[in-house]
Scaffold this motif. Structure first.
Motif, PDB file in Angstrom:
ATOM      1  N   SER A  23      14.378  48.982  60.890  1.00 54.22           N
ATOM      2  CA  SER A  23      14.309  47.612  60.396  1.00 54.22           C
ATOM      3  C   SER A  23      15.620  46.893  60.683  1.00 54.22           C
ATOM      4  O   SER A  23      16.682  47.503  60.795  1.00 54.22           O
ATOM      5  CB  SER A  23      13.998  47.593  58.896  1.00 54.22           C
ATOM      6  OG  SER A  23      15.019  48.241  58.193  1.00 54.22           O
ATOM      7  N   ALA A  24      15.555  45.571  60.790  1.00 56.48           N
ATOM      8  CA  ALA A  24      16.720  44.772  61.155  1.00 56.48           C
ATOM      9  C   ALA A  24      17.785  44.791  60.059  1.00 56.48           C
ATOM     10  O   ALA A  24      18.976  44.821  60.343  1.00 56.48           O
ATOM     11  CB  ALA A  24      16.289  43.345  61.452  1.00 56.48           C
ATOM     12  N   THR A  25      17.362  44.754  58.802  1.00 60.30           N
ATOM     13  CA  THR A  25      18.327  44.718  57.711  1.00 60.30           C
ATOM     14  C   THR A  25      18.126  45.928  56.812  1.00 60.30           C
ATOM     15  O   THR A  25      17.066  46.112  56.242  1.00 60.30           O
ATOM     16  CB  THR A  25      18.166  43.433  56.871  1.00 60.30           C
ATOM     17  OG1 THR A  25      16.828  43.356  56.419  1.00 60.30           O
ATOM     18  CG2 THR A  25      18.486  42.203  57.689  1.00 60.30           C
ATOM     19  N   PRO A  26      19.151  46.766  56.706  1.00 61.04           N
ATOM     20  CA  PRO A  26      19.019  47.936  55.825  1.00 61.04           C
ATOM     21  C   PRO A  26      19.057  47.503  54.354  1.00 61.04           C
ATOM     22  O   PRO A  26      19.654  46.494  54.008  1.00 61.04           O
ATOM     23  CB  PRO A  26      20.232  48.784  56.176  1.00 61.04           C
ATOM     24  CG  PRO A  26      21.218  47.833  56.743  1.00 61.04           C
ATOM     25  CD  PRO A  26      20.439  46.716  57.386  1.00 61.04           C
ATOM     26  N   TRP A  27      18.386  48.284  53.514  1.00 65.77           N
ATOM     27  CA  TRP A  27      18.398  47.988  52.090  1.00 65.77           C
ATOM     28  C   TRP A  27      19.733  48.411  51.492  1.00 65.77           C
ATOM     29  O   TRP A  27      20.254  49.482  51.795  1.00 65.77           O
ATOM     30  CB  TRP A  27      17.281  48.723  51.364  1.00 65.77           C
ATOM     31  CG  TRP A  27      15.926  48.247  51.689  1.00 65.77           C
ATOM     32  CD1 TRP A  27      15.528  46.964  51.867  1.00 65.77           C
ATOM     33  CD2 TRP A  27      14.772  49.053  51.883  1.00 65.77           C
ATOM     34  NE1 TRP A  27      14.209  46.904  52.159  1.00 65.77           N
ATOM     35  CE2 TRP A  27      13.715  48.183  52.171  1.00 65.77           C
ATOM     36  CE3 TRP A  27      14.518  50.407  51.838  1.00 65.77           C
ATOM     37  CZ2 TRP A  27      12.428  48.628  52.410  1.00 65.77           C
ATOM     38  CZ3 TRP A  27      13.243  50.850  52.069  1.00 65.77           C
ATOM     39  CH2 TRP A  27      12.223  49.961  52.350  1.00 65.77           C
ATOM     40  N   SER A  28      20.248  47.583  50.625  1.00 61.95           N
ATOM     41  CA  SER A  28      21.485  47.959  49.955  1.00 61.95           C
ATOM     42  C   SER A  28      21.227  48.259  48.485  1.00 61.95           C
ATOM     43  O   SER A  28      22.018  48.923  47.843  1.00 61.95           O
ATOM     44  CB  SER A  28      22.521  46.840  50.092  1.00 61.95           C
ATOM     45  OG  SER A  28      21.987  45.643  49.546  1.00 61.95           O
ATOM     46  N   ASP A  46      15.396  46.805  45.633  1.00 62.96           N
ATOM     47  CA  ASP A  46      14.864  45.914  46.651  1.00 62.96           C
ATOM     48  C   ASP A  46      13.730  46.560  47.448  1.00 62.96           C
ATOM     49  O   ASP A  46      13.095  45.895  48.251  1.00 62.96           O
ATOM     50  CB  ASP A  46      15.961  45.542  47.642  1.00 62.96           C
ATOM     51  CG  ASP A  46      16.435  44.123  47.455  1.00 62.96           C
ATOM     52  OD1 ASP A  46      15.833  43.408  46.660  1.00 62.96           O
ATOM     53  OD2 ASP A  46      17.423  43.753  48.123  1.00 62.96           O
TER      54      ASP A  46
END
Length: 88
Positions: free
Chosen positions: A8-13, A17
């Motif tokens: 995925s383009a944005t990893p979960w922080s 979420d």
């Protein structure tokens, strides 16, 4: 790389979420036994059919096809009947 394997383009922080796990998500997920990916669907047949190329007269083929889907199965049944009748 397959589209499904692209990260995925944005990893979960934040773990909060994370998307909700739904029945659909679980049904579409890949299953693993350790490192081995398990197959989904029907198990392999004990005696799978063999693909062949067969030339038939046009009128014979048309006669099987006129009844619609399943014409290949009907040809197989006709050949099986012939073999059973003519076995020694």
């Amino acid at each position: 790389m397959k589209k499904s394997n692209v990260p995925s383009a944005t990893p979960w922080s934040d773990p909060d979420d994370a998307p909700e796990i739904t029945d659909v998500w679980v049904a579409e997920a890949d299953l693993y036994d350790g490192e081995k990916r398990l197959r989904r669907g029907r198990p392999p047949k004990v005696q799978p059919k063999e693909q062949v190329t067969l030339r038939l007269d046009a009128d014979v083929l048309a006669a099987f096809k006129k009844d619609g889907e399943g014409w290949q199965t009907r040809i197989n049944a006709a050949l099986r009947g012939y073999v059973q009748e003519h076995r020694s």
